[in-house]
Design a protein around this motif. Structure first.
Motif, mmCIF file in Angstrom:
data_model
loop_
_atom_site.group_PDB
_atom_site.id
_atom_site.type_symbol
_atom_site.label_atom_id
_atom_site.label_comp_id
_atom_site.label_asym_id
_atom_site.label_seq_id
_atom_site.Cartn_x
_atom_site.Cartn_y
_atom_site.Cartn_z
ATOM 1 N N LEU A 22 0.818 -1.202 0.000
ATOM 2 C CA LEU A 22 0.000 0.000 0.000
ATOM 3 C C LEU A 22 0.856 1.258 0.000
ATOM 4 O O LEU A 22 0.467 2.278 -0.580
ATOM 5 C CB LEU A 22 -0.944 -0.005 1.203
ATOM 6 C CG LEU A 22 -2.070 -1.042 1.141
ATOM 7 C CD1 LEU A 22 -2.861 -1.041 2.444
ATOM 8 C CD2 LEU A 22 -2.996 -0.770 -0.030
ATOM 9 N N CYS A 23 2.001 1.210 0.661
ATOM 10 C CA CYS A 23 2.918 2.347 0.600
ATOM 11 C C CYS A 23 3.332 2.625 -0.842
ATOM 12 O O CYS A 23 3.391 3.779 -1.286
ATOM 13 C CB CYS A 23 4.166 2.072 1.444
ATOM 14 S SG CYS A 23 3.915 2.210 3.219
ATOM 15 N N THR A 24 3.624 1.578 -1.578
ATOM 16 C CA THR A 24 4.025 1.719 -2.981
ATOM 17 C C THR A 24 2.890 2.272 -3.826
ATOM 18 O O THR A 24 3.109 3.078 -4.739
ATOM 19 C CB THR A 24 4.449 0.353 -3.542
ATOM 20 O OG1 THR A 24 5.513 -0.172 -2.736
ATOM 21 C CG2 THR A 24 4.910 0.458 -4.979
ATOM 22 N N GLN A 26 3.100 -5.898 -8.894
ATOM 23 C CA GLN A 26 4.438 -5.676 -9.436
ATOM 24 C C GLN A 26 4.511 -6.079 -10.897
ATOM 25 O O GLN A 26 5.095 -5.371 -11.725
ATOM 26 C CB GLN A 26 5.464 -6.469 -8.620
ATOM 27 C CG GLN A 26 6.894 -6.407 -9.135
ATOM 28 C CD GLN A 26 7.505 -5.015 -9.067
ATOM 29 O OE1 GLN A 26 7.042 -4.184 -8.302
ATOM 30 N NE2 GLN A 26 8.536 -4.776 -9.857
ATOM 31 N N VAL A 27 3.901 -7.206 -11.232
ATOM 32 C CA VAL A 27 3.945 -7.650 -12.623
ATOM 33 C C VAL A 27 3.061 -6.781 -13.517
ATOM 34 O O VAL A 27 3.217 -6.767 -14.731
ATOM 35 C CB VAL A 27 3.540 -9.145 -12.719
ATOM 36 C CG1 VAL A 27 2.030 -9.318 -12.791
ATOM 37 C CG2 VAL A 27 4.201 -9.822 -13.896
ATOM 38 N N THR A 28 2.143 -6.035 -12.890
ATOM 39 C CA THR A 28 1.299 -5.108 -13.643
ATOM 40 C C THR A 28 2.076 -3.851 -14.032
ATOM 41 O O THR A 28 2.037 -3.408 -15.183
ATOM 42 C CB THR A 28 0.064 -4.714 -12.816
ATOM 43 O OG1 THR A 28 -0.678 -5.885 -12.479
ATOM 44 C CG2 THR A 28 -0.832 -3.755 -13.585
ATOM 45 N N VAL A 29 2.763 -3.265 -13.063
ATOM 46 C CA VAL A 29 3.458 -2.001 -13.315
ATOM 47 C C VAL A 29 4.834 -2.204 -13.953
ATOM 48 O O VAL A 29 5.368 -1.302 -14.605
ATOM 49 C CB VAL A 29 3.594 -1.189 -12.014
ATOM 50 C CG1 VAL A 29 2.225 -0.811 -11.487
ATOM 51 C CG2 VAL A 29 4.383 -1.943 -10.953
ATOM 52 N N LYS A 30 5.423 -3.378 -13.762
ATOM 53 C CA LYS A 30 6.739 -3.661 -14.332
ATOM 54 C C LYS A 30 6.791 -5.117 -14.756
ATOM 55 O O LYS A 30 7.358 -5.970 -14.069
ATOM 56 C CB LYS A 30 7.829 -3.355 -13.305
ATOM 57 C CG LYS A 30 9.231 -3.344 -13.894
ATOM 58 C CD LYS A 30 10.258 -2.930 -12.842
ATOM 59 C CE LYS A 30 11.653 -2.905 -13.429
ATOM 60 N NZ LYS A 30 12.673 -2.528 -12.410
#
Length: 499
Positions: A100-102, A148-152
């Motif tokens: 959530l921080c990310t 993570q796999v969505t944004v990168k």
């Protein structure tokens, strides 16, 4: 990553660790100092570690393997199960906070983790160690890897997601609900249009199946035993239409308006107080709103991400009951419930982002008050609480007095320490853990359910059975304490053959 408000109100890595440590110590101590018996799930794992298998009659094996590794280092004990359960639950929430921080910043993550800590599964049952608790860790990691796999996008992240999914399936089959969310999210991001996502999904499936393959082999060679157990106890009950509706309603109400209610109260107070004081935080709110406007597409995607994780598992469980007539156990929500918090925050979110100082202050005060109230209720329901209040709860069973009443007489009658103990698994396991010789538990007198017991040892083993006794006592039985009794047991060769 959005900006986070400065000051001591937001949680950073160090203060989060301190909060979770204090939270864990308080709640574990509350149970440790008041309970007279361990939860049946914890005891179950202490029974099963007598034999490390690729599967057990009720569940996949990973939670038992983890318990066995911890017991090898620290020695098997009920206290170890409490600590292990708390570490895994709080570790899952730490991963949740980091994600959530990310996505939204430390202010948002602070409100969310405070709300999640108020869900009753994660405070009043923090000492539980079972398959739901272990699966919760993998679900937190799976959600983080999916984002993570969505944004990168990368094949490595997909492979890690596959490995986590395989480990999750080795923990509990209910993880298929998380796989459904991941599949829906793959469709949402148009995964079929991207070679990385197409290859990655295939790679994740291969890695996951490779991790799960030893257990799959065990299932095929053991007549799919856990599935047959599930069919006998839950999936195959085939409730009628009225019972299905009642069961689904009870499960949904318990999830939304009972277990999660303290979290909703915290979110509502923070939201109300933030709106009440919005003029005092105008500059910060405008800055955050401006930041959000530049991220409209990602903001919409993030909102949909949490709605899927927060809603799909609940709806899937309800559909299981409504369409198949399966019996729903309330604890089936344990591993997914914390994901409802950001889903709710996204639904009620105002133009000013979560995490303004006034909201954070309100969240912290509400968190403190709710924790005091929840702890008070917990202590009232414990053995030191008012007489008769929840006295049927499992932590009220006076195991020490039962053992004190049966051990000397059993040792004398059997001519030595007890080798094997029979009876309801939870009761027999609790008594076993209190006896100095730690006898093994013969689950349901079934060798397939008890791979730590060999058929050839049964005719000569010193065995007793523990049970809740009727009045008067059956012939050959002895009173241990109050309504609990015991009796010596001999299993003949003919009985072994039938088993």
């Amino acid at each position: 990553m959005p900006a986070s408000p400065s000051g001591s109100l937001v949680l950073n890595a160090r203060t989060l660790a301190a909060l979770l440590a204090v939270f864990g110590v308080v709640w574990i101590a509350a149970y440790w100092l008041t309970a007279t018996a361990a939860p049946g799930d914890n005891v179950e794992q202490l029974i099963w570690i007598h034999s490390l298998e690729l599967g057990y009659y009720k569940h996949p094996p990973l939670p038992t393997w983890i318990m066995a590794a911890a017991a090898f280092v620290f020695g098997p004990s009920v206290g170890l199960t409490y600590i292990l359960g708390a570490v895994l639950t709080l570790g899952s929430l730490a991963i949740f906070w980091k994600l959530l921080c990310t996505m939204r910043g430390q202010g948002y993550a602070t409100v969310a983790v405070l709300a999640a800590l108020c869900i009753t599964f994660y405070c009043g049952r923090l000492y539980y160690y079972n398959h739901n608790v272990v699966m919760m860790l993998w679900i937190a990691l799976a959600a983080a890897l999916t984002w993570q796999v969505t944004v990168k996008p990368s094949l490595l992240t997909w492979a890690l997601l596959g490995a986590v999914s395989g480990l999750a399936m080795l923990s509990k089959y209910q993880y298929v609900l998380a796989l459904a969310v991941i599949g829906l999210w793959w469709l949402r991001i148009g995964g079929w249009r991207s070679p990385v996502h197409v290859k990655g999904a295939a790679l994740a499936a291969v890695v996951g199946l490779a991790v799960l393959s030893p257990h799959l082999y065990w299932l095929t060679t053991h007549d799919w035993m856990p599935m047959r157990y599930a069919e006998r106890t839950s999936l195959g009950l085939h409730l009628d239409t009225a019972a299905r509706i009642k069961m689904s309603w009870t499960f949904a109400v318990d999830w939304i308006f009972n277990r999660c209610m303290p979290a909703w109260i915290l979110i509502a107070v923070a939201l109300w107080w933030g709106r009440r004081n919005k003029s005092q935080d105008k500059n910060q709110a405008e800055a955050q709103a401006s930041s959000v406007q530049t991220r409209t597409a990602q903001d919409k995607m993030l909102r949909e991400f949490w709605l899927l994780w927060g809603v799909v598992p609940l709806l899937s469980i309800l559909a299981l009951c409504l369409f198949t007539g399966s019996y729903l156990h309330l604890q089936w929500g344990t591993a997914f419930m914390f994901l409802c918090v950001p889903a709710a925050m996204e639904l009620v979110r105002t133009p000013a982002a979560w995490g303004a100082p006034k909201q954070l202050r309100a969240a912290w005060w509400t968190f403190g008050i709710l924790q005091v109230l929840l702890l008070a209720q917990f202590l009232m329901a414990s053995p030191i609480g008012p007489k008769g209040y929840k006295s049927s709860h499992q932590n009220h069973i006076p195991v020490d007095k039962i053992v004190e009443g049966l051990a000397p007489a059993a040792h004398q009658l059997l001519g030595g320490p007890i080798d094997i103990i029979l009876g309801p698994q939870a009761l027999a396991g609790r008594v076993s853990m209190e006896l100095p010789e730690r006898p093994r538990v013969f689950v349901e007198r079934n060798l397939h359910y008890s791979p730590w017991i060999r058929a050839e040892e049964l005719p000569t083993a010193r065995m007793i059975e523990v049970f809740v006794a009727p009045d008067p006592l059956p012939e050959g039985a002895f009173r241990a304490y109050d309504r609990w009794a015991w009796r010596p047991v001999h299993i003949s060769a003919q009985e072994i053959g039938k088993n």
